[in-house]
Enzyme design. Structure first.
Site, mmCIF file in Angstrom:
data_model
loop_
_atom_site.group_PDB
_atom_site.id
_atom_site.type_symbol
_atom_site.label_atom_id
_atom_site.label_comp_id
_atom_site.label_asym_id
_atom_site.label_seq_id
_atom_site.Cartn_x
_atom_site.Cartn_y
_atom_site.Cartn_z
ATOM 1 N N SER A 1 -54.326 36.775 -4.779
ATOM 2 C CA SER A 1 -54.263 38.155 -5.033
ATOM 3 C C SER A 1 -54.435 38.270 -6.494
ATOM 4 C CB SER A 1 -53.006 38.953 -4.899
ATOM 5 O OG SER A 1 -52.822 38.634 -3.474
ATOM 6 N N LYS B 1 -56.519 45.010 -1.918
ATOM 7 C CA LYS B 1 -55.009 44.179 -1.859
ATOM 8 C C LYS B 1 -54.044 44.789 -2.701
ATOM 9 C CE LYS B 1 -52.047 40.911 -1.250
ATOM 10 N NZ LYS B 1 -51.294 40.951 -0.203
ATOM 11 N N LYS C 1 -46.598 40.979 -10.304
ATOM 12 C CA LYS C 1 -47.872 40.817 -10.857
ATOM 13 C C LYS C 1 -48.814 41.831 -9.927
ATOM 14 C CE LYS C 1 -50.190 38.079 -8.402
ATOM 15 N NZ LYS C 1 -50.817 37.290 -7.586
HETATM 16 P P1 NAD Z 1 -46.706 29.716 -4.569
HETATM 17 O O1 NAD Z 1 -46.194 30.076 -6.052
HETATM 18 O O2 NAD Z 1 -45.776 29.289 -3.543
HETATM 19 O O3 NAD Z 1 -47.958 28.777 -4.557
HETATM 20 C C1 NAD Z 1 -48.823 28.585 -5.332
HETATM 21 C C2 NAD Z 1 -49.446 27.071 -5.414
HETATM 22 O O4 NAD Z 1 -50.433 26.959 -6.340
HETATM 23 C C3 NAD Z 1 -48.370 25.965 -5.822
HETATM 24 O O5 NAD Z 1 -48.334 25.305 -4.935
HETATM 25 C C4 NAD Z 1 -48.426 25.709 -7.115
HETATM 26 O O6 NAD Z 1 -48.269 24.281 -7.342
HETATM 27 C C5 NAD Z 1 -49.984 25.767 -6.878
HETATM 28 N N1 NAD Z 1 -50.561 25.676 -8.575
HETATM 29 C C6 NAD Z 1 -50.234 26.403 -9.275
HETATM 30 N N2 NAD Z 1 -51.252 26.133 -10.435
HETATM 31 C C7 NAD Z 1 -51.915 25.469 -10.254
HETATM 32 C C8 NAD Z 1 -53.027 24.675 -10.685
HETATM 33 N N3 NAD Z 1 -53.474 24.999 -12.091
HETATM 34 N N4 NAD Z 1 -54.013 23.845 -9.771
HETATM 35 C C9 NAD Z 1 -53.533 23.636 -8.528
HETATM 36 N N5 NAD Z 1 -52.707 24.220 -8.226
HETATM 37 C C10 NAD Z 1 -51.782 25.122 -8.809
HETATM 38 O O7 NAD Z 1 -47.581 31.259 -4.147
HETATM 39 P P2 NAD Z 1 -47.786 31.904 -2.805
HETATM 40 O O8 NAD Z 1 -46.781 32.615 -2.251
HETATM 41 O O9 NAD Z 1 -48.234 30.790 -2.084
HETATM 42 O O10 NAD Z 1 -48.974 33.018 -3.248
HETATM 43 C C11 NAD Z 1 -50.208 32.400 -3.495
HETATM 44 C C12 NAD Z 1 -51.154 33.623 -3.802
HETATM 45 O O11 NAD Z 1 -51.155 34.317 -2.496
HETATM 46 C C13 NAD Z 1 -50.785 34.659 -4.613
HETATM 47 O O12 NAD Z 1 -51.716 35.123 -5.654
HETATM 48 C C14 NAD Z 1 -49.919 35.579 -3.747
HETATM 49 O O13 NAD Z 1 -49.862 36.719 -4.882
HETATM 50 C C15 NAD Z 1 -50.727 35.699 -2.624
HETATM 51 N N6 NAD Z 1 -49.971 36.185 -1.467
HETATM 52 C C16 NAD Z 1 -48.738 35.688 -1.194
HETATM 53 C C17 NAD Z 1 -48.228 36.179 -0.092
HETATM 54 C C18 NAD Z 1 -46.639 35.584 0.394
HETATM 55 O O14 NAD Z 1 -46.066 36.368 1.192
HETATM 56 N N7 NAD Z 1 -46.250 34.671 -0.271
HETATM 57 C C19 NAD Z 1 -48.813 36.940 0.768
HETATM 58 C C20 NAD Z 1 -50.110 37.471 0.429
HETATM 59 C C21 NAD Z 1 -50.522 37.140 -0.629
#
Ligand code: NAD
Length: 296
Positions: free
Chosen positions: A96, A171, A240
């Site tokens: 997102s 989104k 965010k």
């Molecule tokens: P999260 O923090 O659990 O996972 C993010 C992952 O990215 C982690 O494994 C982290 O180690 C990795 N990461 C961070 N920096 C990095 C880098 N420089 N290189 C490689 N990997 C890196 O987050 P999430 O909840 O999985 O969310 C991910 C995205 O999806 C976000 O943009 C969030 O807004 C969106 N989203 C989340 C949900 C939800 O329910 N959790 C639902 C819809 C959308």
């Protein structure tokens, strides 16, 4: 097909696992968290040491990262995806992020002949695990059609909303509403509990009444009532997303007074140190102020 996946977090892990289940996919993974990579490797994925190495191996590359700054650094620089990317590849950003950032990244990719699609999702960790996400896609039609079979392994409702950035804009609208609804559920359930109502009875009745919402149904029984705020969608990430809504609104001269108040409630939760907890933990702000707990 060789598919790369970057960002094996709360959402990315079950999404990558769904790709691994497909006989047509050879999965390559990268994350800064070595433990997350190791778990997927044990299940059959191939690890990469950098986004560049992943771009050398994969024809389609998916990113599921926390924010636009991280997406941009994953694409650019000496070890970035674009350092090894070649014409004919497709990059799908399912994080997102702001549409403005996506348009910038799409232009950089397209300059190398690489298709770039924004495809943020809704449906939470449960939807990611079940492969039933709603996916909001922006980008060129031909590029979207090419990767549709991959997207269909991750989601059930796939909408091609428009040109580059349109998926992100969609989104932002959805998550503005999610944040408002979550903040509203939190204060309403605290009021009910303080009034002497049983939280389970309140949930039962509101689910059948005009106050119902996804935030109520997905977050009350499984998170709030069970005192389980660990996994799910982090307050930091929703904050965010609400900031993206605020920035978009400012640029378009659209007032968002309800959204602004809801975002401040998320700011209060962040200030209490709840940023990594699920969005349902905003209820703790009111629980502490008022001296009740909404639990089973
Ligand atoms: P999260 O923090 O659990 O996972 C993010 C992952 O990215 C982690 O494994 C982290 O180690 C990795 N990461 C961070 N920096 C990095 C880098 N420089 N290189 C490689 N990997 C890196 O987050 P999430 O909840 O999985 O969310 C991910 C995205 O999806 C976000 O943009 C969030 O807004 C969106 N989203 C989340 C949900 C939800 O329910 N959790 C639902 C819809 C959308």
């Amino acid at each position: 097909m060789n598919v790369g996946f970057i960002g094996i977090g709360a959402m990315g892990k079950p999404m990558a696992q769904n790709l691994l289940k497909s006989a047509q996919v050879q999965l390559y993974v990268y994350d800064v968290n070595a433990a997350a990579v190791a778990e997927l490797v044990a299940q059959g994925a191939t690890p990469c040491q950098s986004p560049k190495e992943l771009a050398e191996a994969a024809a389609v590359i998916i990113m599921m990262l926390p924010n636009a700054a991280i997406v941009e650094s994953t694409l650019t620089g000496e070890q970035g995806l674009l350092a090894a990317g070649k014409a004919g590849q497709t990059i799908i950003d399912m994080s997102s992020v702001a549409a403005t950032s996506t348009k910038k990244m799409a232009a950089l990719a397209q300059a190398k002949g690489i298709d770039y699609i924004d495809a943020p999702v809704s449906g939470g960790v449960a939807g990611a695990a079940a492969g039933t996400l709603t996916i909001m896609v922006g980008g060129e039609d031909a590029a979207v059609q090419t990767v549709l079979p991959i997207l269909q392994l991750l989601g059930k409702k796939i909408y091609h909303v428009g040109a580059s950035g349109a998926g992100d804009s969609m989104k932002v609208v959805n998550n503005l509403l999610l944040g408002i609804n979550m903040a509203a559920v939190a204060e309403a359930l605290v009021l009910g509990t303080k009034s002497g109502l049983d939280p389970k009875v309140m949930l039962e009745i509101i689910k059948e009444s005009s106050g119902r919402s996804y935030a109520l149904e997905a977050k009350t029984a499984n998170f709030i009532l069970k005192n389980n705020f660990a996994a799910g969608f982090a307050i930091d990430l929703e904050y965010k997303d609400m900031e993206l809504a605020m920035e978009t609104a400012k640029s378009l001269d659209v007032p968002l007074p309800v959204g602004a108040t809801a975002q401040q409630i998320f700011a209060m939760a962040k200030a209490k140190g709840l940023g990594r907890e699920d969005i349902s933990a905003v209820i703790k702000v009111w629980e502490e102020l008022v001296g009740v707990q909404v639990r089973e």
